[in-house]
Design a protein around this motif. Structure first.
Motif, PDB file in Angstrom:
ATOM      1  N   ALA A  44       0.805  -1.221   0.000  1.00 18.42           N
ATOM      2  CA  ALA A  44       0.000   0.000   0.000  1.00 18.42           C
ATOM      3  C   ALA A  44       0.842   1.277   0.000  1.00 18.42           C
ATOM      4  CB  ALA A  44      -0.933  -0.002   1.214  1.00 18.42           C
ATOM      5  N   ASN A  45       2.078   1.192   0.488  1.00 17.02           N
ATOM      6  CA  ASN A  45       2.856   2.417   0.690  1.00 17.02           C
ATOM      7  C   ASN A  45       4.081   2.559  -0.202  1.00 17.02           C
ATOM      8  OD1 ASN A  45       1.672   3.868   3.231  1.00 17.02           O
ATOM      9  ND2 ASN A  45       1.714   1.696   3.785  1.00 17.02           N
ATOM     10  N   VAL A  46       4.595   1.458  -0.724  1.00 18.67           N
ATOM     11  CA  VAL A  46       5.804   1.524  -1.546  1.00 18.67           C
ATOM     12  C   VAL A  46       5.419   1.516  -3.019  1.00 18.67           C
ATOM     13  CG1 VAL A  46       7.961   0.383  -2.150  1.00 18.67           C
ATOM     14  CG2 VAL A  46       7.205   0.413   0.226  1.00 18.67           C
ATOM     15  N   HIS A  47       5.645   2.624  -3.693  1.00 14.92           N
ATOM     16  CA  HIS A  47       5.335   2.761  -5.115  1.00 14.92           C
ATOM     17  C   HIS A  47       6.605   3.227  -5.824  1.00 14.92           C
ATOM     18  CE1 HIS A  47       1.159   2.333  -3.898  1.00 14.92           C
ATOM     19  NE2 HIS A  47       1.324   3.334  -3.051  1.00 14.92           N
ATOM     20  N   LEU A  48       7.129   2.381  -6.682  1.00 12.08           N
ATOM     21  CA  LEU A  48       8.432   2.629  -7.295  1.00 12.08           C
ATOM     22  C   LEU A  48       8.332   3.119  -8.729  1.00 12.08           C
ATOM     23  CD1 LEU A  48      10.282  -0.503  -5.855  1.00 12.08           C
ATOM     24  CD2 LEU A  48      10.295   1.839  -4.975  1.00 12.08           C
ATOM     25  N   GLY A  49       7.142   3.600  -9.133  1.00 12.06           N
ATOM     26  CA  GLY A  49       6.989   4.175 -10.463  1.00 12.06           C
ATOM     27  C   GLY A  49       7.248   3.165 -11.563  1.00 12.06           C
ATOM     28  N   ASP A  50       8.113   3.534 -12.492  1.00 14.92           N
ATOM     29  CA  ASP A  50       8.435   2.660 -13.632  1.00 14.92           C
ATOM     30  C   ASP A  50       9.732   1.889 -13.424  1.00 14.92           C
ATOM     31  OD1 ASP A  50       6.170   3.546 -14.995  1.00 14.92           O
ATOM     32  OD2 ASP A  50       7.240   5.260 -15.847  1.00 14.92           O
ATOM     33  N   ALA A  51      10.214   1.825 -12.189  1.00 18.01           N
ATOM     34  CA  ALA A  51      11.473   1.132 -11.904  1.00 18.01           C
ATOM     35  C   ALA A  51      11.363  -0.363 -12.211  1.00 18.01           C
ATOM     36  CB  ALA A  51      11.857   1.330 -10.450  1.00 18.01           C
ATOM     37  N   THR A  92       4.541 -17.193   1.413  1.00 13.01           N
ATOM     38  CA  THR A  92       4.612 -16.545   0.111  1.00 13.01           C
ATOM     39  C   THR A  92       5.780 -17.137  -0.662  1.00 13.01           C
ATOM     40  OG1 THR A  92       4.866 -14.428  -1.024  1.00 13.01           O
ATOM     41  CG2 THR A  92       6.080 -14.704   1.017  1.00 13.01           C
ATOM     42  N   TRP A  93       5.840 -16.848  -1.957  1.00  9.85           N
ATOM     43  CA  TRP A  93       6.967 -17.301  -2.769  1.00  9.85           C
ATOM     44  C   TRP A  93       8.177 -16.427  -2.482  1.00  9.85           C
ATOM     45  CZ3 TRP A  93       8.696 -13.567  -6.258  1.00  9.85           C
ATOM     46  CH2 TRP A  93       7.799 -12.518  -6.513  1.00  9.85           C
ATOM     47  N   VAL A  94       9.356 -16.972  -2.725  1.00  8.86           N
ATOM     48  CA  VAL A  94      10.596 -16.250  -2.430  1.00  8.86           C
ATOM     49  C   VAL A  94      11.312 -15.928  -3.738  1.00  8.86           C
ATOM     50  CG1 VAL A  94      12.805 -16.310  -1.231  1.00  8.86           C
ATOM     51  CG2 VAL A  94      10.811 -17.439  -0.225  1.00  8.86           C
ATOM     52  N   PRO A  95      11.511 -14.653  -4.046  1.00 11.99           N
ATOM     53  CA  PRO A  95      12.225 -14.276  -5.268  1.00 11.99           C
ATOM     54  C   PRO A  95      13.696 -14.670  -5.199  1.00 11.99           C
ATOM     55  CG  PRO A  95      10.987 -12.422  -4.339  1.00 11.99           C
ATOM     56  CD  PRO A  95      11.036 -13.481  -3.296  1.00 11.99           C
ATOM     57  N   ALA A  96      14.311 -14.769  -6.358  1.00 11.74           N
ATOM     58  CA  ALA A  96      15.744 -15.037  -6.421  1.00 11.74           C
ATOM     59  C   ALA A  96      16.520 -13.821  -5.928  1.00 11.74           C
ATOM     60  CB  ALA A  96      16.143 -15.361  -7.856  1.00 11.74           C
ATOM     61  N   PRO A  97      17.741 -14.016  -5.414  1.00 11.74           N
ATOM     62  CA  PRO A  97      18.540 -12.876  -4.952  1.00 11.74           C
ATOM     63  C   PRO A  97      18.733 -11.808  -6.021  1.00 11.74           C
ATOM     64  CG  PRO A  97      19.494 -14.907  -4.147  1.00 11.74           C
ATOM     65  CD  PRO A  97      18.379 -15.304  -5.080  1.00 11.74           C
ATOM     66  N   SER A  98      18.873 -12.213  -7.284  1.00 10.28           N
ATOM     67  CA  SER A  98      19.030 -11.220  -8.347  1.00 10.28           C
ATOM     68  C   SER A  98      17.795 -10.340  -8.462  1.00 10.28           C
ATOM     69  CB  SER A  98      19.308 -11.913  -9.679  1.00 10.28           C
ATOM     70  OG  SER A  98      18.244 -12.815 -10.008  1.00 10.28           O
ATOM     71  N   THR A  99      16.616 -10.928  -8.267  1.00  8.99           N
ATOM     72  CA  THR A  99      15.369 -10.159  -8.299  1.00  8.99           C
ATOM     73  C   THR A  99      15.294  -9.205  -7.112  1.00  8.99           C
ATOM     74  OG1 THR A  99      14.260 -12.014  -9.387  1.00  8.99           O
ATOM     75  CG2 THR A  99      12.850 -10.354  -8.369  1.00  8.99           C
ATOM     76  N   LEU A 100      15.739  -9.676  -5.957  1.00  8.79           N
ATOM     77  CA  LEU A 100      15.740  -8.816  -4.774  1.00  8.79           C
ATOM     78  C   LEU A 100      16.729  -7.660  -4.935  1.00  8.79           C
ATOM     79  CD1 LEU A 100      15.629 -11.552  -1.979  1.00  8.79           C
ATOM     80  CD2 LEU A 100      13.744 -10.130  -2.800  1.00  8.79           C
ATOM     81  N   GLY A 101      17.856  -7.921  -5.583  1.00  7.76           N
ATOM     82  CA  GLY A 101      18.814  -6.853  -5.847  1.00  7.76           C
ATOM     83  C   GLY A 101      18.233  -5.786  -6.763  1.00  7.76           C
ATOM     84  N   THR A 102      17.510  -6.225  -7.805  1.00  6.46           N
ATOM     85  CA  THR A 102      16.844  -5.268  -8.697  1.00  6.46           C
ATOM     86  C   THR A 102      15.804  -4.458  -7.948  1.00  6.46           C
ATOM     87  OG1 THR A 102      17.159  -6.787 -10.571  1.00  6.46           O
ATOM     88  CG2 THR A 102      15.499  -5.066 -10.828  1.00  6.46           C
ATOM     89  N   PHE A 103      15.089  -5.116  -7.044  1.00 10.65           N
ATOM     90  CA  PHE A 103      14.084  -4.429  -6.220  1.00 10.65           C
ATOM     91  C   PHE A 103      14.729  -3.332  -5.374  1.00 10.65           C
ATOM     92  CE2 PHE A 103      12.030  -4.620  -1.890  1.00 10.65           C
ATOM     93  CZ  PHE A 103      10.903  -3.880  -2.211  1.00 10.65           C
TER      94      PHE A 103
END
Length: 442
Positions: A44-51, A92-103
């Motif tokens: 609800a609070n984190v909005h990262l636009g087009d990132a 919940t599902w767990v993203p890969a570390p590379s996905t978390l780094g991009t996040f």
């Protein structure tokens, strides 16, 4: 010894159990995270636009928090949550570390501030569930810390007054419980007091908004000794005690204190420390008269300092009400914040993983959220250490990093943990208490 060695040599080792979990105790803090609505708050609070990493911020934040709870201090450490059936403990599902780094790299500094709002709402919900001070007094400690960094291209990294290269965040905690009330990432060359006044205003408002209805007090070191911090406290109606920086005018006031007013206090050396009080007007002529409480300490006999001086002085200004000796003893307990910093720097704050300032600011905030979840899980679950708050490393060893095995029968999933685990009874009692916390999803 030979017989034992031979037995180990005959031991076959294979990684083939798909139902094993390395950290079965994650069910405790993640149960509380679910009850407090952590994932929904982030969504609800984190909005990262087009990132690039904008999708599913709640799931990714949950994974990073869970990784910190099991001792992870880098993005790659989150991979342990993808082993066996560990993801089932997160719900919940767990993203890969590379996905978390991009996040994380999708966060600007402004975006990371949205995690402050999440942390504030979590604090409010946890305190409403029984983890807060209620109507009792609350003492807030503020300090800064150096998060060492070695990369030369990391944004904001610089040498500060400690001659260490890194970042220099601000931190505010609740005394006695160790709850993190606020964090703010800053460049490594930031002066300790830079932004402290505005930061404290946020912390005071957050503590009040979370349900801290009693008297608020601030304890701070000499780095926060400036008129802006004092003005922030007065504007918020918060009492304060702040260590004073030694100056010629302050030393003159201290040396003018009559000898008969010094009262001895317990010290390892007989007659080694005394306390007295005087009045002092800090910050020049425009300052207001305040109580000045001073502790003087005799140098250790036989050292060079004993040859150069008679006493070492430690003074602080305060507007708090109370007896001189009681206030002096309480102000020394400001050092409790170092225990919180120790826990954080032994875990997620061990280093800042990204080259981007915004990513490291988000990492800082998520690490503080993980720390609070652990503390609240222990408190609401009735888990203590010798009657006091349990430290994060102890909580990890005894309750979180418990290996287990998941099985399913009759449409029910069972988590099997180690038999004869010394803290099994306390674990089950804590789990029952956390499951009794009313869900707060609104």
């Amino acid at each position: 010894m030979r017989q034992s060695s031979r037995k180990l040599e005959r031991l076959d080792v294979v990684f083939d159990d798909r139902n094993a979990v390395a950290n079965g105790g994650l069910v405790l803090p993640m149960t509380l995270a679910g009850r407090l609505g952590l994932r929904e708050l982030v969504e609800a609070n984190v909005h990262l636009g087009d990132a690039p990493g904008r999708a599913n911020p709640g799931h990714k934040a949950m994974a990073l928090v869970a990784s910190a709870l099991v001792g992870g201090d880098s993005i790659d450490d989150a991979d342990v949550l993808r082993s066996g059936r560990a993801a089932q403990l997160l719900g919940t599902w767990v993203p890969a570390p590379s996905t978390l780094g991009t996040f994380l790299r999708s966060f600007s500094w402004a975006d990371s501030r949205s995690l402050d709002k999440v942390a504030g709402e979590l604090l409010k919900r946890a305190w409403a569930a029984g983890a807060g001070p209620g109507d009792g007094p609350l003492t807030i400690d503020v300090d800064s810390s150096i998060c060492r960094a070695y990369g030369l291209k990391k944004q904001g990294v610089a040498f500060g007054y400690t001659k260490v290269r890194g970042l220099h965040p601000l931190l505010a905690t609740a005394s006695s419980t160790g709850d993190v009330l606020g964090v703010r990432q800053r460049g490594g060359n930031a002066h300790t007091a830079r932004g402290a006044a505005s930061f404290l205003v946020e912390v005071f408002n957050r503590a009040r908004g979370a349900g801290g209805a009693g008297l608020l007090s601030l304890r701070a070191g000499s780095g926060s000794y400036n008129r802006n911090v004092v003005a922030a406290c007065r504007g918020a109606g918060v009492a304060f005690s702040i260590t004073a920086k030694m100056s010629p005018s302050l030393r003159d006031v201290i040396e003018a204190i009559a000898e008969e007013t010094w009262a001895p206090i317990p010290y390892w050396m007989e007659g080694g420390a005394d306390v007295a009080e005087a009045s002092y007007k800090p910050f020049g002529k425009k300052g207001k008269q305040l109580r000045l409480i001073v502790r003087r300490v005799k140098p250790t006999p036989g050292t060079q300092l004993a040859l150069l001086s008679t006493y070492e002085y430690h003074a602080f200004i305060t507007d708090r009400v109370g007896a001189t000796l009681a206030l002096e003893a309480d102000h020394r307990r400001h050092a409790e914040i170092e225990l919180v910093i120790r826990d954080l720097k032994q875990g997620p704050w061990a280093h800042m993983p990204s080259g981007r300032f915004g990513a490291n600011a988000a990492w800082l905030a998520l690490g503080a959220i993980a720390h609070n979840l652990a503390r609240w899980s222990a408190r609401l679950g009735g888990t203590t250490e010798r009657g006091g708050p349990i430290t994060l490393p102890t909580l990890q060893r005894r309750y979180i990093c418990v290996p287990g095995h998941l099985s399913r029968s009759a449409r029910r999933t069972t988590l099997h943990l180690v038999k004869d685990w010394p803290w099994a009874e306390a674990f089950l009692a804590a789990l029952s208490a956390l499951r009794a916390v009313a869900p707060q999803l609104a």
